[in-house]
Design an enzyme around this catalytic site. Structure first.
Site, PDB file in Angstrom:
ATOM      1  N   GLU A 107       0.841  -1.196   0.000  1.00 56.44           N
ATOM      2  CA  GLU A 107       0.000   0.000   0.000  1.00 56.44           C
ATOM      3  C   GLU A 107       0.874   1.244   0.000  1.00 56.44           C
ATOM      4  OE1 GLU A 107      -1.882   0.845   4.040  1.00 56.44           O
ATOM      5  OE2 GLU A 107      -1.635  -1.326   4.152  1.00 56.44           O
TER       6      GLU A 107
ATOM      7  N   CYS B 184      -3.395  -3.867   4.403  1.00 54.78           N
ATOM      8  CA  CYS B 184      -2.465  -4.868   4.918  1.00 54.78           C
ATOM      9  C   CYS B 184      -2.830  -6.299   4.536  1.00 54.78           C
ATOM     10  CB  CYS B 184      -2.379  -4.758   6.445  1.00 54.78           C
ATOM     11  SG  CYS B 184      -1.927  -3.122   7.030  1.00 54.78           S
TER      12      CYS B 184
ATOM     13  N   HIS C 103      -2.098 -10.567  12.023  1.00 56.13           N
ATOM     14  CA  HIS C 103      -1.553  -9.319  11.499  1.00 56.13           C
ATOM     15  C   HIS C 103      -1.219  -8.427  12.690  1.00 56.13           C
ATOM     16  CE1 HIS C 103      -1.071  -5.506   9.597  1.00 56.13           C
ATOM     17  NE2 HIS C 103      -2.219  -5.022  10.070  1.00 56.13           N
TER      18      HIS C 103
END
Length: 386
Positions: A79, A111, A233
């Site tokens: 990103e 993400c 994550h």
């Protein structure tokens, strides 16, 4: 036929900021950073590194000549792209000397996109079992100086070779996923720093995990006790712990196993910061390197990307998984980093490349990385080995 991650490489820039120093400079208690968000150090990016060079450096750690002949799909998840048209994968293809007879594209969804790329690569290998795919997750997390998100910045890249009969991890076909249009985090085209509603985003993260995990249990008839480790994550390492605590079982043996493996899994993230697309996969690499996993250990992985998309899937650790990455090289990379002062960090953060089309030559002498950004000429980034 097993398909999954055959090799993994990791790169982060050679500069790092101690979070204690940042806490003192911002008038905060260091425990807010070390315990409150679970971060000890933050990667700092010199002008000679960007997502392309970091991805190439991570991949260069693991790619050999046989890989160069077999890889014909490159998926670059980021990103923090450097061009609105040309993919970072095309630059990496040239830098690594991979075959021109390849597909090279960029994938974007905050993400989460590295997981999307990994699943796409898995499907490609299922159809072409003699080939290999290279998945790259490379990002620079920027929120701005003196902002609430500043302490969750970071940078780095994870490279993964996906193949049949993988050395590290066999990825199952079992997964559940969720997408909702949520404005918890975004970065407008004109901005170099992300916009984020921190508390809202943290709540959405846990909500998405609860949703996909509950659906996964119902769909596949499993429970948290079936897993040796749960991976998350990690925009900051405390975030994953919050999610893990929502599913820890009453069985103290299982709860202890999951908690211990989580601590191993967040070790390297604590010393790098937020990798955006690469955060889950640095956590996986940290667990493989620092944890204690038996052959055929069962892993549950939760991937999340603000905006928002989440997925829970499972994988099985392979008997020779340690052959798929170079732990000594990664630890040497982390240990050799140069500490910068808060003032130096602030200067580097503010010293961005020109956006007006002007030419700029960069001093690459101080950057020890193999691949560097030497500058911008005629509005073209000048990447080279050094």
């Amino acid at each position: 036929m097993n398909i999954g991650i055959d090799k993994m490489g990791f790169y982060t820039p050679h500069l790092v900021l101690d979070m204690t120093d940042l806490a003192h400079a911002r008038g905060d208690d260091p425990d807010k950073y070390h315990i409150g968000i679970g971060q000890s150090e933050m990667a700092v990016v010199p002008p000679t590194q960007d997502v392309v060079t970091m991805a190439a450096n991570a991949a260069n750690q693991i790619i050999d000549e046989s890989d160069k002949q077999a890889i014909d799909l490159i998926l670059f998840a980021t990103e923090s792209g450097v061009d609105n048209s040309k993919s970072g994968a095309v630059y990496v293809q040239r830098l690594l000397g991979l075959t021109e007879h390849t597909r090279a594209i960029e994938v974007k969804q905050a993400c989460y996109s590295a997981t999307a790329a990994l699943q796409l690569a898995k499907d490609y290998i299922a159809a072409h079992p003699q080939r290999k795919a290279l998945v790259l997750a490379s990002d620079v997390a920027r929120y701005g100086l003196h902002t609430p998100g500043e302490i969750t910045q970071g940078a780095g890249a994870v490279a993964m070779v996906v193949s049949a009969n993988p050395q590290i991890l066999a990825i199952s076909d079992q997964s559940t996923y969720l997408t909702q249009d949520v404005m918890d985090f975004w970065r407008p085209i004109y901005a170099t720093e992300a916009r984020v509603d921190g508390h809202f985003s943290a709540n959405i993260y846990v909500d998405f995990f609860t949703n996909v995990w509950t659906r996964f249990k119902k769909t596949y008839g499993v429970d948290v006790t079936d897993f040796d480790a749960m991976l998350f994550h990690l925009p900051f390492s405390k975030m994953g712990l919050k999610a893990l605590r929502t599913v820890l079982p009453a069985d103290e043996t299982v709860a202890s196993r999951l908690t211990d493996n989580f601590e191993s899994a967040r070790l390297w993230n604590r010393h790098v910061g937020n990798l955006y697309t690469g955060s889950l996969y640095l956590s996986l690499l940290s667990l493989l390197a620092n944890g204690t996993l038996a052959d055929n250990a069962q892993l549950g992985l939760f991937s999340y990307g603000s905006g928002a998309e989440g997925e829970f899937y499972t994988a099985t650790v392979q008997p020779n998984y340690r052959n798929g990455f170079d732990q000594v090289k990664i630890e040497s990379l982390l240990n050799a980093r140069q500490q910068v002062s808060v003032g130096e960090y602030e200067q580097l953060f503010s010293d961005q490349l020109p956006t007006d089309g002007s030419t700029k030559k960069l001093d690459i002498a101080a950057d020890p990385a193999h691949f560097v950004l030497a500058g911008i000429d005629n509005e073209q980034r000048q990447y080279q080995a050094h």
